[in-house]
Design an enzyme around this catalytic site. Sequence first.
Site, mmCIF file in Angstrom:
data_model
loop_
_atom_site.group_PDB
_atom_site.id
_atom_site.type_symbol
_atom_site.label_atom_id
_atom_site.label_comp_id
_atom_site.label_asym_id
_atom_site.label_seq_id
_atom_site.Cartn_x
_atom_site.Cartn_y
_atom_site.Cartn_z
ATOM 1 N N TYR A 228 1.056 -1.257 -0.200
ATOM 2 C CA TYR A 228 -0.420 -0.002 -0.008
ATOM 3 C C TYR A 228 0.676 1.205 -0.074
ATOM 4 O O TYR A 228 0.631 1.970 -1.205
ATOM 5 C CB TYR A 228 -0.612 -0.471 0.733
ATOM 6 C CG TYR A 228 -2.044 1.039 1.659
ATOM 7 C CD1 TYR A 228 -3.339 0.875 0.822
ATOM 8 C CD2 TYR A 228 -1.433 2.229 2.014
ATOM 9 C CE1 TYR A 228 -3.586 2.218 0.955
ATOM 10 C CE2 TYR A 228 -2.289 2.947 2.535
ATOM 11 C CZ TYR A 228 -4.218 3.031 1.344
ATOM 12 O OH TYR A 228 -4.424 4.847 2.044
HETATM 13 N N1 LIG Z 1 -9.894 5.376 4.987
HETATM 14 C C1 LIG Z 1 -8.514 5.566 4.977
HETATM 15 O O1 LIG Z 1 -8.124 5.972 6.334
HETATM 16 C C2 LIG Z 1 -7.557 6.330 4.003
HETATM 17 C C3 LIG Z 1 -6.229 7.233 3.954
HETATM 18 C C4 LIG Z 1 -6.285 8.017 3.049
HETATM 19 C C5 LIG Z 1 -6.575 7.537 1.987
HETATM 20 N N2 LIG Z 1 -7.112 6.287 1.560
HETATM 21 C C6 LIG Z 1 -7.460 6.183 0.118
HETATM 22 O O2 LIG Z 1 -8.998 6.688 -0.630
HETATM 23 C C7 LIG Z 1 -9.035 5.774 -1.088
HETATM 24 C C8 LIG Z 1 -10.386 5.541 -0.903
HETATM 25 O O3 LIG Z 1 -10.550 4.546 0.412
HETATM 26 P P1 LIG Z 1 -11.737 4.274 1.611
HETATM 27 O O4 LIG Z 1 -11.360 4.500 3.043
HETATM 28 O O5 LIG Z 1 -13.400 5.086 1.095
HETATM 29 O O6 LIG Z 1 -11.871 3.328 1.644
HETATM 30 P P2 LIG Z 1 -13.228 2.615 0.869
HETATM 31 O O7 LIG Z 1 -12.801 0.085 0.573
HETATM 32 O O8 LIG Z 1 -14.368 2.506 2.138
HETATM 33 O O9 LIG Z 1 -13.903 2.576 -0.669
HETATM 34 C C9 LIG Z 1 -13.310 1.918 -2.186
HETATM 35 C C10 LIG Z 1 -14.109 2.247 -2.958
HETATM 36 O O10 LIG Z 1 -13.795 1.572 -4.267
HETATM 37 C C11 LIG Z 1 -13.744 0.947 -4.157
HETATM 38 N N3 LIG Z 1 -12.736 0.132 -5.452
HETATM 39 C C12 LIG Z 1 -12.094 -1.110 -4.879
HETATM 40 N N4 LIG Z 1 -11.466 -1.850 -5.551
HETATM 41 C C13 LIG Z 1 -11.957 -1.529 -7.372
HETATM 42 C C14 LIG Z 1 -11.499 -1.836 -8.082
HETATM 43 N N5 LIG Z 1 -10.598 -2.075 -8.485
HETATM 44 N N6 LIG Z 1 -11.706 -1.190 -9.332
HETATM 45 C C15 LIG Z 1 -12.908 -0.113 -8.567
HETATM 46 N N7 LIG Z 1 -13.690 0.369 -7.667
HETATM 47 C C16 LIG Z 1 -12.949 0.205 -7.044
HETATM 48 C C17 LIG Z 1 -14.677 -0.598 -3.692
HETATM 49 O O11 LIG Z 1 -15.467 -0.832 -4.108
HETATM 50 C C18 LIG Z 1 -14.890 0.630 -3.233
HETATM 51 O O12 LIG Z 1 -16.028 1.331 -3.389
HETATM 52 C C19 LIG Z 1 -8.248 4.647 -1.227
HETATM 53 O O13 LIG Z 1 -7.384 5.020 -2.230
HETATM 54 C C20 LIG Z 1 -7.216 5.158 -0.197
HETATM 55 O O14 LIG Z 1 -6.721 3.956 -0.351
HETATM 56 C C21 LIG Z 1 -8.133 6.148 2.285
HETATM 57 C C1 LIG Z 2 -4.780 1.233 4.340
HETATM 58 C C2 LIG Z 2 -5.038 2.698 4.781
HETATM 59 C C3 LIG Z 2 -6.553 3.045 5.953
HETATM 60 C C4 LIG Z 2 -4.655 3.766 5.243
HETATM 61 C C5 LIG Z 2 -2.919 3.540 5.740
HETATM 62 C C6 LIG Z 2 -2.067 4.594 6.522
HETATM 63 C C7 LIG Z 2 -2.074 5.481 6.591
HETATM 64 C C8 LIG Z 2 -1.755 6.842 7.593
HETATM 65 O O1 LIG Z 2 -1.365 7.545 7.587
HETATM 66 O O2 LIG Z 2 -0.096 6.417 7.967
HETATM 67 C C9 LIG Z 2 -4.134 6.098 6.403
HETATM 68 O O3 LIG Z 2 -3.690 7.095 5.630
HETATM 69 C C10 LIG Z 2 -4.195 5.268 5.789
HETATM 70 O O4 LIG Z 2 -4.467 5.599 4.174
#
Ligand SMILES: NC(=O)c1ccc[n+]([C@@H]2O[C@H](COP(=O)([O-])OP(=O)(O)OC[C@H]3O[C@@H](n4cnc5c(N)ncnc54)[C@H](O)[C@@H]3O)[C@@H](O)[C@H]2O)c1
Ligand SMILES: CC(C)C1=CC=C(C(=O)O)[C@@H](O)[C@H]1O
Length: 246
Positions: free
Chosen positions: A153
Amino acid sequence: MSQYLQGQTAIVTGGMRGIGLAIAQRLHTAGAQVVIWDLAVDGWNSVENGFEPVLRQAVDVSSLASVEAAFAETLARLGQVQILVNNAGINGPVVASWEYPPEAWDKVIAIDLNGVFYCCRTAIPHMRERGYGRIVNIASMAGKDGVQYISAYSAAKAGVIAFTKAAAKELAQDGVLLNCVAPAMVETPLMAEMTAEHIAASKAKIPMGRFLKAEEIANMVSWIAGPECSFTTGFVFDLSGGRATY
Ligand SMILES: NC(=O)c1ccc[n+]([C@@H]2O[C@H](COP(=O)([O-])OP(=O)(O)OC[C@H]3O[C@@H](n4cnc5c(N)ncnc54)[C@H](O)[C@@H]3O)[C@@H](O)[C@H]2O)c1
Ligand SMILES: CC(C)C1=CC=C(C(=O)O)[C@@H](O)[C@H]1O
């Protein structure tokens, strides 16, 4: 709320839930017609979600053919796309890098990094032709810092940041701006893939002492995706609660 995205079409990948849904809602509020790309797009509740996307398409961002077919259909239906938000992503296992299963590594890179490349590769020629575009890639603080036990990741998100910077320079004179956001941790279904210890350790790194909210990401993304973001490209906008200092 100002309708500064009136007349624009925005594609949000992974927009069915979590951060993607919050971004889709915010872009809609700003006047954009929103297209949602996700693996499964049934079960949309327009009352609960507050709006109806102009289009919902089943797309796997890790498949170039799937992305190209969806983009062709979007253009056939709507004629133009100004905004692309590459949000779809997965976490993968929480495990030491020397024990990381290679198939899981490939899957994380395929969705989190290749997916961003495929969507950009497909949308950019259309945006260049029209002399306008805004691409916002959802990276992570993990891509800036490198976080233990989520090496695939972290590597994928670092790749997203570097790809964004490289492509932004190529497109700097074409009216097509690419930027990233690097959020800290948000409480979404993605967290279900993580251990309680890992979640607590991530929270402890945030000086504000709380998790980020999806709406806070959406607010920032909606500005980056709009015309007022006009002289910033290839940048990483942090949402870190004070964790990132540069
Ligand atoms: N949740 C966190 O803490 C966090 C922090 C930083 C960044 N992010 C990033 O934000 C983005 C969204 O995360 P989230 O927490 O909302 O996740 P989530 O799992 O709630 O939602 C992710 C969405 O992406 C879709 N998805 C997964 N694989 C796919 C594919 N191959 N093609 C199309 N759609 C696909 C899923 O069906 C889902 O609707 C991600 O890129 C994640 O890495 C999340
Ligand atoms: C995997 C995901 C939910 C995630 C891992 C680590 C983070 C960090 O702040 O170190 C999150 O932002 C998040 O992207």
